[in-house]
Design a protein around this motif. Structure first.
Motif, mmCIF file in Angstrom:
data_model
loop_
_atom_site.group_PDB
_atom_site.id
_atom_site.type_symbol
_atom_site.label_atom_id
_atom_site.label_comp_id
_atom_site.label_asym_id
_atom_site.label_seq_id
_atom_site.Cartn_x
_atom_site.Cartn_y
_atom_site.Cartn_z
ATOM 1 N N ALA A 68 0.812 -1.227 0.000
ATOM 2 C CA ALA A 68 0.000 0.000 0.000
ATOM 3 C C ALA A 68 0.840 1.269 0.000
ATOM 4 N N GLY A 69 2.003 1.204 -0.665
ATOM 5 C CA GLY A 69 2.827 2.391 -0.802
ATOM 6 C C GLY A 69 3.616 2.775 0.421
ATOM 7 N N TYR A 70 3.588 1.929 1.478
ATOM 8 C CA TYR A 70 4.255 2.307 2.735
ATOM 9 C C TYR A 70 5.771 2.350 2.594
ATOM 10 N N VAL A 71 6.348 1.378 1.891
ATOM 11 C CA VAL A 71 7.784 1.354 1.654
ATOM 12 C C VAL A 71 8.028 1.409 0.155
ATOM 13 N N ALA A 72 8.920 2.278 -0.251
ATOM 14 C CA ALA A 72 9.271 2.385 -1.671
ATOM 15 C C ALA A 72 10.385 1.379 -1.965
ATOM 16 N N THR A 73 10.016 0.281 -2.585
ATOM 17 C CA THR A 73 11.000 -0.747 -2.931
ATOM 18 C C THR A 73 11.580 -0.445 -4.317
#
Length: 285
Positions: free
Chosen positions: A251-256
């Motif tokens: 849900a966009g929490y961490v930008a991988t």
């Protein structure tokens, strides 16, 4: 100088001998039966060579804590003949040379880091999805361990809304391995995975569980690469479905990194484990 490797799986042992350049001189596959029967064949193979060291990547759980009285043992495995067996000690007693010791999935992670899809990186995670589910990780160029080794396949996951399967893990029921390994697929649907290749719903549910695990591993370890191997991952439609579910769950929490580069299959294919074992043998002092 010659080096030995044992990739000890629950179904078969793959043994190989190579030089320092990782050129394999000979390899054999030996059925995993009892320790006595299997190791007799392993020793018959290695006795032909004068080895400098050996690397072992074993099915588990195993004891990797050098301070433990049972260091080098296979411990609480469901393979009863191997339970509490001194695997490392048996090999050391036979050859009297340095022996590197870790799990089969740790060895595969190390192989992929050094010679496969994570070359040039300092960290990666390898997850095999097959008869069981197991994960290994390399962090800062070293195999991850603490008082023991990771047991990533027994992560607790939330159930898919359309799935009421009780799971097959004898310890936890519906942990990741209990709901997403090959035997779980077969028990849930009454067919093996390759017979269900065209059933999209089967693989949506499978992807949901695997993606949950990858989100959790990412949040905890932030590995530079996640490598997915094992028989279940040979369903080619599954990888893209996992990435889609991963995106939704994160849900966009961490930008991988780009998922096409971040979540991949093994570049070394089925040779990741034996390559990692050989590398560890070469580096063992």
């Amino acid at each position: 100088m010659m080096y030995g490797a044992i990739e000890a799986g629950g179904t078969k042992f793959v043994c190989a001998v190579s030089d320092k350049q990782l050129e394999i001189k000979e390899r054999v596959s030996i059925p995993t039966t009892t320790p006595e029967e299997t190791l007799k064949q392993v020793f018959d193979f290695f006795d032909q060579y004068t080895l400098t060291s050996i690397g072992i990547g074993s099915f588990g759980p195993i004891d990797v804590n050098e301070k433990s009285a049972t260091y080098g043992y296979v411990t609480s495995t469901p393979k009863m003949a191997w339970k509490n067996f001194d695997f490392l000690g048996s090999v050391k007693q036979r050859y009297g040379i340095p022996v590197a010791w870790t799990t089969d999935v740790n060895a595969a992670a190390y192989g992929e880091l050094k010679k496969g899809s994570a070359q040039g990186m300092e960290s990666c995670l390898y997850l095999t999805v097959g008869t069981g589910i197991g994960g290994g990780a390399v962090v800062d160029g070293k195999v991850l361990s603490g008082f023991g080794h990771p047991e990533m396949g027994h992560l607790l996951v939330r159930m898919h809304p359309d799935d009421d399967f009780e799971g097959v893990c004898p310890y936890h029921g519906n942990c990741l391995e209990g709901v997403a390994a090959g035997p779980a697929i077969e028990k849930r649907y009454g067919k093996k995975g390759h017979e269900l290749a065209e059933d999209k719903k089967v693989w949506e549910i499978e992807a949901f569980y695997l993606a949950q695990a990858l989100v959790n591993y990412t949040l905890i370890l932030s590995s530079e690469k996640i490598v997915l191997g094992g028989g279940v991952m040979k369903q080619t439609q599954l990888l893209s479905m996992i990435k889609e579910q991963f995106t939704q769950l994160m849900a966009g929490y961490v930008a991988t990194p780009s998922l096409d580069e971040y979540i991949v299959t093994p570049e070394l294919e089925d040779n990741a484990g034996i390559t990692g074992c050989l590398l560890m043998a070469i580096e063992e002092k």
